[in-house]
Design a protein around this motif. Structure first.
Motif, short mmCIF file in Angstrom:
data_model
loop_
_atom_site.label_atom_id
_atom_site.label_comp_id
_atom_site.label_asym_id
_atom_site.label_seq_id
_atom_site.Cartn_x
_atom_site.Cartn_y
_atom_site.Cartn_z
N PRO A 223 60.45 -126.93 120.61
CA PRO A 223 60.38 -127.07 119.15
C PRO A 223 58.95 -127.13 118.63
CG PRO A 223 62.04 -128.54 120.07
CD PRO A 223 61.29 -127.98 121.23
N SER A 227 57.32 -124.44 116.05
CA SER A 227 56.70 -124.84 114.77
C SER A 227 55.29 -124.30 114.65
CB SER A 227 56.70 -126.37 114.66
OG SER A 227 58.01 -126.87 114.73
N TRP A 228 54.53 -124.35 115.73
CA TRP A 228 53.16 -123.85 115.69
C TRP A 228 53.12 -122.34 115.48
CZ3 TRP A 228 48.50 -125.65 115.00
CH2 TRP A 228 47.41 -124.86 115.34
N LEU A 230 55.42 -120.55 113.94
CA LEU A 230 55.80 -120.28 112.56
C LEU A 230 54.63 -120.54 111.62
CD1 LEU A 230 58.04 -119.58 110.55
CD2 LEU A 230 58.66 -122.01 110.50
N ALA A 231 53.85 -121.57 111.90
CA ALA A 231 52.68 -121.85 111.07
C ALA A 231 51.65 -120.74 111.18
CB ALA A 231 52.07 -123.19 111.48
#
Length: 322
Positions: A223, A227-228, A230-231
């Protein structure tokens, strides 16, 4: 020194599966067989209980003919079955412990030695060259396959029965220390390959456990990585301090693949999508294989690099725009 039946039974109880009573009675071949098979797979050790009185009497020289001449021992179905079983057992042990040795060499040799060991139990023996020759011939016919251990053992056992004979009497017996030394060497030769195989297997298990631990760690951190990523796709990677100070992203904040892609396109890190598209179109025309037939390999390599670089930079932006 006369052998005592009570001592023989005591050793049978305390170390029967290891053949201690056979060592006491001077039956070294029988003792070695029991050491390598743990008392004939357990059943032979129990069978010894009824034979100990006769063996003690034979060790004391009672009831044994002095000269058998050229008499051939009687055919023993029990010995034949034991030869086949131990031959198979030795062949399988060789296949497990000596995988780096060619099967046409390790399997028949191990089977022949196992059959010969059973043939040498008690006052009998067999001609070892004939036993080994039968084992190698049968293994060659079956091309050394693992399943060939049964016919190989059967052929060697039949050869051992055909060439059975009594051991010569009157031979001087070595001292106990020498006999134990020879038994120890034989046990070491049998168990060392299995020990090495087990050690390598343990190392492999540890490596598998380590790989599973790394996989579990990656799964738990999935996860965070998602998230990284997607950023980065949305352009928010790099942290808020840079935004607060109004500074642009440094090349070090980009991934190595993105940096490489900008270098291939001849652009500085962080260039706009228009610059990426324009540089790609220009360089593709320059390095198209159809325009560089005199250096086709280099042109094809550069053309592929340009396509990969463009996909690396334009792909995430198109996904974000969609």
């Amino acid at each position: 020194m006369a052998k005592r039946l009570l001592v023989a039974y005591g050793l049978w109880v305390l170390g029967g599966p290891l053949g201690l009573h056979h060592i006491y009675l001077g039956r070294d071949s029988h003792a070695l067989l029991w050491m390598l098979t743990l008392g004939g797979f357990g059943g032979g050790w129990l069978w010894d209980f009824w034979h100990l009185p006769g063996w003690v009497a034979a060790a004391n020289g009672a009831g044994v003919p002095r000269d058998r001449g050229r008499t051939v021992p009687a055919l023993s179905p029990l010995r034949l079955v034991g030869q086949v079983m131990v031959g198979i057992y030795f062949g399988l042990v060789a296949a497990l412990g000596l995988p780096w040795v060619p099967a046409l060499l390790a399997q028949p040799l191990a089977v022949g030695l196992g059959v010969q060991l059973v043939s040498s139990v008690g006052d009998q023996t067999a001609e070892a060259p004939s036993v080994l020759a039968a084992a190698f011939l049968a293994s060659l016919l079956f091309q050394g396959r693992v399943l060939a251990v049964l016919p190989t053992s059967l052929a060697a056992s039949i050869a051992a029965q055909q060439h059975r004979r009594y051991k010569p009497r009157g031979m001087p017996r070595p001292r106990l220390a020498t006999r134990l030394y020879h038994l120890g060497l034989a046990c070491l030769a049998f168990t060392a390959p299995l020990a090495c195989r087990g050690l390598f297997g343990a190392v492999g298990v540890l490596g598998t456990l380590s790989a599973l631990l790394r996989a579990a760690t990656e799964l738990l951190l999935l996860p965070l990585h998602a998230s990284w990523l997607l950023a980065e796709v949305l352009g928010f990677a790099g942290g808020s301090p840079a935004r607060e100070h109004g500074t642009s992203f440094e090349p070090s904040s980009w991934s190595e693949r993105q940096q490489r892609a900008y270098e291939v396109l001849g652009l500085p890190a962080g260039s706009s999508a228009e610059d990426v598209h324009r540089s790609y179109r220009e360089l593709v025309k320059v390095w198209h294989p159809d325009h560089n037939r005199h250096r086709a390999e280099e042109a094809e390599r550069r053309f592929i690099e340009l396509q990969e670089a463009y996909e690396e930079l334009a792909g995430p932006r198109r996904a974000a725009a969609g």
